[in-house]
Design a protein around this motif. Sequence first.
Motif, PDB file in Angstrom:
ATOM      1  N   GLY A 484       0.705  -1.355  -0.149  1.00 46.86           N
ATOM      2  CA  GLY A 484       0.090   0.124   0.016  1.00 46.86           C
ATOM      3  C   GLY A 484       0.808   1.314   0.063  1.00 46.86           C
ATOM      4  N   MET A 485       2.032   1.082   0.773  1.00 46.09           N
ATOM      5  CA  MET A 485       2.837   2.346   0.707  1.00 46.09           C
ATOM      6  C   MET A 485       3.665   2.621  -0.495  1.00 46.09           C
ATOM      7  SD  MET A 485       6.293   2.470   3.348  1.00 46.09           S
ATOM      8  CE  MET A 485       5.490   1.896   4.634  1.00 46.09           C
ATOM      9  N   ALA A 486       3.817   1.541  -1.377  1.00 44.40           N
ATOM     10  CA  ALA A 486       4.332   1.856  -2.620  1.00 44.40           C
ATOM     11  C   ALA A 486       3.403   2.170  -3.697  1.00 44.40           C
ATOM     12  CB  ALA A 486       4.874   0.378  -3.020  1.00 44.40           C
ATOM     13  N   LEU A 487       2.381   1.795  -3.556  1.00 43.56           N
ATOM     14  CA  LEU A 487       1.143   2.376  -4.566  1.00 43.56           C
ATOM     15  C   LEU A 487       0.892   4.041  -4.349  1.00 43.56           C
ATOM     16  CD1 LEU A 487      -2.010  -0.216  -4.206  1.00 43.56           C
ATOM     17  CD2 LEU A 487      -0.731   0.543  -6.443  1.00 43.56           C
ATOM     18  N   GLN A 488       1.270   4.208  -3.032  1.00 45.52           N
ATOM     19  CA  GLN A 488       0.866   5.781  -2.747  1.00 45.52           C
ATOM     20  C   GLN A 488       2.241   6.440  -3.166  1.00 45.52           C
ATOM     21  OE1 GLN A 488      -0.128   6.299   1.450  1.00 45.52           O
ATOM     22  NE2 GLN A 488      -0.564   4.389   1.501  1.00 45.52           N
ATOM     23  N   ARG A 489       3.301   6.045  -2.907  1.00 40.72           N
ATOM     24  CA  ARG A 489       4.629   6.746  -3.440  1.00 40.72           C
ATOM     25  C   ARG A 489       4.858   6.708  -4.815  1.00 40.72           C
ATOM     26  NH1 ARG A 489       8.868   5.207   1.470  1.00 40.72           N
ATOM     27  NH2 ARG A 489       7.714   6.226   3.268  1.00 40.72           N
ATOM     28  N   THR A 490       4.386   5.782  -5.505  1.00 36.83           N
ATOM     29  CA  THR A 490       4.729   5.806  -7.100  1.00 36.83           C
ATOM     30  C   THR A 490       3.562   6.480  -7.907  1.00 36.83           C
ATOM     31  OG1 THR A 490       3.832   3.564  -7.103  1.00 36.83           O
ATOM     32  CG2 THR A 490       6.056   3.654  -6.821  1.00 36.83           C
ATOM     33  N   GLY A 492       0.663   4.988  -7.930  1.00 37.88           N
ATOM     34  CA  GLY A 492      -0.321   4.110  -8.703  1.00 37.88           C
ATOM     35  C   GLY A 492      -1.698   4.215  -8.023  1.00 37.88           C
ATOM     36  N   ALA A 493      -1.800   4.658  -6.463  1.00 43.03           N
ATOM     37  CA  ALA A 493      -3.128   5.019  -6.035  1.00 43.03           C
ATOM     38  C   ALA A 493      -3.747   6.075  -6.756  1.00 43.03           C
ATOM     39  CB  ALA A 493      -2.957   4.788  -4.623  1.00 43.03           C
ATOM     40  N   ALA A 494      -2.966   7.418  -6.883  1.00 40.43           N
ATOM     41  CA  ALA A 494      -3.401   8.330  -7.471  1.00 40.43           C
ATOM     42  C   ALA A 494      -3.943   8.021  -8.809  1.00 40.43           C
ATOM     43  CB  ALA A 494      -2.443   9.319  -7.831  1.00 40.43           C
ATOM     44  N   LEU A 495      -3.499   7.271  -9.612  1.00 38.60           N
ATOM     45  CA  LEU A 495      -3.849   6.844 -11.175  1.00 38.60           C
ATOM     46  C   LEU A 495      -5.195   6.015 -10.983  1.00 38.60           C
ATOM     47  CD1 LEU A 495      -3.267   6.677 -14.041  1.00 38.60           C
ATOM     48  CD2 LEU A 495      -1.993   4.388 -13.615  1.00 38.60           C
ATOM     49  N   VAL A 496      -5.297   5.183 -10.048  1.00 37.02           N
ATOM     50  CA  VAL A 496      -6.736   4.326 -10.014  1.00 37.02           C
ATOM     51  C   VAL A 496      -7.734   5.417  -9.366  1.00 37.02           C
ATOM     52  CG1 VAL A 496      -7.902   2.449  -8.962  1.00 37.02           C
ATOM     53  CG2 VAL A 496      -5.280   2.361  -9.624  1.00 37.02           C
ATOM     54  N   ALA A 497      -7.407   6.156  -8.559  1.00 36.61           N
ATOM     55  CA  ALA A 497      -8.162   7.253  -8.031  1.00 36.61           C
ATOM     56  C   ALA A 497      -8.779   8.177  -9.123  1.00 36.61           C
ATOM     57  CB  ALA A 497      -7.730   8.030  -6.895  1.00 36.61           C
ATOM     58  N   PRO A 538      -6.181   3.744   0.153  1.00 37.26           N
ATOM     59  CA  PRO A 538      -5.462   4.847  -0.345  1.00 37.26           C
ATOM     60  C   PRO A 538      -6.154   5.161  -1.744  1.00 37.26           C
ATOM     61  CG  PRO A 538      -3.960   2.954   0.185  1.00 37.26           C
ATOM     62  CD  PRO A 538      -5.194   2.384   0.325  1.00 37.26           C
ATOM     63  N   VAL A 539      -6.710   4.289  -2.548  1.00 33.27           N
ATOM     64  CA  VAL A 539      -7.374   4.679  -3.747  1.00 33.27           C
ATOM     65  C   VAL A 539      -8.672   5.438  -3.249  1.00 33.27           C
ATOM     66  CG1 VAL A 539      -8.604   3.531  -5.891  1.00 33.27           C
ATOM     67  CG2 VAL A 539      -6.295   2.789  -5.005  1.00 33.27           C
ATOM     68  N   ALA A 540      -9.472   4.931  -2.342  1.00 38.04           N
ATOM     69  CA  ALA A 540     -10.565   5.579  -1.847  1.00 38.04           C
ATOM     70  C   ALA A 540     -10.449   7.157  -1.572  1.00 38.04           C
ATOM     71  CB  ALA A 540     -11.437   4.647  -0.938  1.00 38.04           C
ATOM     72  N   VAL A 541      -9.438   6.931  -0.541  1.00 40.96           N
ATOM     73  CA  VAL A 541      -9.045   8.376  -0.018  1.00 40.96           C
ATOM     74  C   VAL A 541      -8.886   9.246  -1.039  1.00 40.96           C
ATOM     75  CG1 VAL A 541      -7.648   9.621   1.522  1.00 40.96           C
ATOM     76  CG2 VAL A 541      -8.697   7.462   2.296  1.00 40.96           C
ATOM     77  N   ASP A 542      -7.584   9.243  -1.918  1.00 40.14           N
ATOM     78  CA  ASP A 542      -7.467   9.790  -2.982  1.00 40.14           C
ATOM     79  C   ASP A 542      -8.672  10.259  -4.063  1.00 40.14           C
ATOM     80  OD1 ASP A 542      -5.892  11.246  -4.995  1.00 40.14           O
ATOM     81  OD2 ASP A 542      -4.324   9.736  -4.924  1.00 40.14           O
ATOM     82  N   THR A 543      -9.344   9.166  -4.298  1.00 42.28           N
ATOM     83  CA  THR A 543     -10.557   9.545  -5.010  1.00 42.28           C
ATOM     84  C   THR A 543     -11.277  10.539  -4.461  1.00 42.28           C
ATOM     85  OG1 THR A 543     -10.900   7.156  -5.694  1.00 42.28           O
ATOM     86  CG2 THR A 543     -12.910   8.473  -6.030  1.00 42.28           C
ATOM     87  N   ALA A 544     -11.456  10.613  -3.189  1.00 40.41           N
ATOM     88  CA  ALA A 544     -12.594  11.501  -2.269  1.00 40.41           C
ATOM     89  C   ALA A 544     -12.005  12.976  -2.332  1.00 40.41           C
ATOM     90  CB  ALA A 544     -12.763  11.138  -0.844  1.00 40.41           C
ATOM     91  N   SER A 545     -10.570  12.897  -2.503  1.00 40.45           N
ATOM     92  CA  SER A 545      -9.797  14.248  -2.510  1.00 40.45           C
ATOM     93  C   SER A 545     -10.170  15.194  -3.759  1.00 40.45           C
ATOM     94  CB  SER A 545      -8.422  14.354  -1.998  1.00 40.45           C
ATOM     95  OG  SER A 545      -7.813  13.449  -2.981  1.00 40.45           O
ATOM     96  N   ARG A 546     -10.112  14.147  -5.036  1.00 39.92           N
ATOM     97  CA  ARG A 546     -10.015  14.714  -6.394  1.00 39.92           C
ATOM     98  C   ARG A 546     -11.413  14.977  -6.394  1.00 39.92           C
ATOM     99  NH1 ARG A 546      -6.004  13.213  -9.687  1.00 39.92           N
ATOM    100  NH2 ARG A 546      -4.400  12.190  -8.750  1.00 39.92           N
ATOM    101  N   VAL A 547     -12.577  14.392  -5.996  1.00 43.03           N
ATOM    102  CA  VAL A 547     -14.041  14.963  -6.321  1.00 43.03           C
ATOM    103  C   VAL A 547     -14.561  15.816  -5.127  1.00 43.03           C
ATOM    104  CG1 VAL A 547     -14.301  12.906  -7.478  1.00 43.03           C
ATOM    105  CG2 VAL A 547     -15.146  12.939  -5.116  1.00 43.03           C
ATOM    106  N   GLY A 548     -13.556  16.263  -4.141  1.00 43.47           N
ATOM    107  CA  GLY A 548     -14.232  17.046  -3.262  1.00 43.47           C
ATOM    108  C   GLY A 548     -14.976  16.424  -2.048  1.00 43.47           C
ATOM    109  N   ALA A 549     -14.768  15.401  -1.912  1.00 46.99           N
ATOM    110  CA  ALA A 549     -15.553  14.580  -0.779  1.00 46.99           C
ATOM    111  C   ALA A 549     -14.947  14.347   0.419  1.00 46.99           C
ATOM    112  CB  ALA A 549     -16.224  13.276  -1.296  1.00 46.99           C
ATOM    113  N   ASP A 550     -15.684  13.869   1.462  1.00 51.81           N
ATOM    114  CA  ASP A 550     -15.099  13.525   2.833  1.00 51.81           C
ATOM    115  C   ASP A 550     -14.239  12.281   2.471  1.00 51.81           C
ATOM    116  OD1 ASP A 550     -14.249  13.320   5.364  1.00 51.81           O
ATOM    117  OD2 ASP A 550     -16.165  13.274   6.107  1.00 51.81           O
ATOM    118  N   GLY A 551     -12.977  12.356   2.851  1.00 48.72           N
ATOM    119  CA  GLY A 551     -12.160  11.171   2.703  1.00 48.72           C
ATOM    120  C   GLY A 551     -12.412  10.066   3.893  1.00 48.72           C
TER     121      GLY A 551
END
Length: 614
Positions: A484-490, A492-497, A538-551
Amino acid sequence: MALPPVTTGMAVTFGLVFAALALFVSEKLPPDVTAIGILVALAVLEPLTQVSPAEALSGFGSAATLTVLAMYILSEGVQRTGIVERLGLFLGRITGGEERRVLAATVSTTGLSAGFVNNTPVVAVFIPMVTDLAEQAGISRSRLLMPLSFAAMLGGKLTLVGTASNLIASDLAVDLLDRGPIGMFEFTPLGIVVLVVGIVYLVTVGRWLVPERVAVDTDLTEAYEMEDHLSLVTVREESPFVGESVHEVQEVIDGDEEVRADLLRIERDGEGVIAATTDRIVETGDALVVRSTLRDLNRLVERYTLRQLPREVVTEEDLLGERGQLVEAVVLPDSDLVGTSIGESILTRRLDTTVLAVKREGELLREDLAERRLRAGDTLLLQTTPAAAQYLTDTDDLALVREPKRPLGFDEVEPEPLSDRTPIALATLAGVVLVAALDLLPIVIAALAGVFVMLVTDCLSTRQAYDAVSWNVIFLLAGILPLGMALQRTGGAALVAALLAEVSAFVPTLVLLGLVFVVSGLVAALITPVAMTVLMIPVAVDTASRVGADGFAFLLAVLFAGGAAFATPIGYQTNLMVYGPGGYRFTDFTRVGLPLQLLLAVVVTVGIAVLYGV
């Protein structure tokens, strides 16, 4: 909204994610072994994954991992008091044998228990209780065992300590959101709603959908379709077996490469003895119960001058003998038997036990059993002794499906006396929950303090504490957290989000929240809730930030999806535990579980919006 570019590090990390998913689903390797392999790969590929060796090992010292470890021990302390067994007996006495009441009492009791005690031992204890309840009420046990597992999963979302995935979510909330850990009862209001809705579904729609796979009062030899694998033969006067001990006879058969057969019982003058427990000398006229294929039986009879009794059907009673029992038992997820071949296991080498058949993922195995390696969730038909059965259940290797000596009618059953450490164990667990709920100490410290109290007050021995821990889950946690840490740092989580956020252009945020729940639940049903939680939060929280929702709202959607892996028997270990005993098919879980999963997608989504905001 532009998508972030795909980097080499991102591609490598996604490659590791897909490799992990493939291994989790295919079960080529145990999940914990896969997780350790991923951990090593992350550290070796540090320039690309951006995870250093020290960070790759950080999962072993994370608060979530240590809290899960401590809660296993606390659950074992409560389990050993005998309080859960008493709950089962009380449940049997108040239901009166009416199916709907039995079902409602089963799922309610299990769900509430699983909110505070690890649900695997709860289900292990309740399987024989529920099977006996079904027998008493004249109900197929298939009608109760799947709801039992589902209720345990639902109850795990009542409190923070209900499941390991809850504790992981709390850790990730600290890392990803500008807030502290999740409170002990912070999501309990929604957990109560989910449990109530789940119970209502299980006693209404679910009751209609759950199939009756195991008929009431089925003889175990019939249930395992042993009629073509069990035979009765008598020893002729000229047979070379005459004058040899039972063990010597079995050695002769084992040494014959053209005959594969097992002696199960020897009977003389109406008295039967289990073959594995006796050194009796074989005499002319002795009747032998043999397990083999029809082809091997014909060879055995011809080579060793025996006489087959073709009209004699071997039943459950024919396999018992003096001091014998025929039992069904489930291999528990943390059993030492997992991974060992049947022929080399403690069952056959030390415990005078013969494995007659194995139910595995809807398949019935009755041939070449000695070479087969046992898996978690396998249901075994055993010819054994009371002492051996008790030993295996005491060591938490097996859970009996049906208590062989329990009389029908729970009013006749005298429960075992409660341990004199019962008040201490219950008070310790309550103290841990209270201290964590009042935020007097971090939950990991409160839980470890509870372990210390249980050990110094002799609620548990040190060995029992170590044995209580599901070390495969601990290593799975420690190995998968750095991914999960690697997904965030590289990125990857941001791309899926970002891909998920693209959907927000076409649907409201509330629908996007529901989509995150559905996707997370389906992933959990394939790779276990623990692994899903690490990858999806990490994907869900990043998705929330991109659409202005509560993480936090999106994190809760993933957290509750971890308790909704109903659609397959492989997504959660309690589903595996009831798979064989209930005689279910893979599709039975989809038929009953998928509608519940979709119903909860609506309930959880609306519940999060109303109770926490989006």
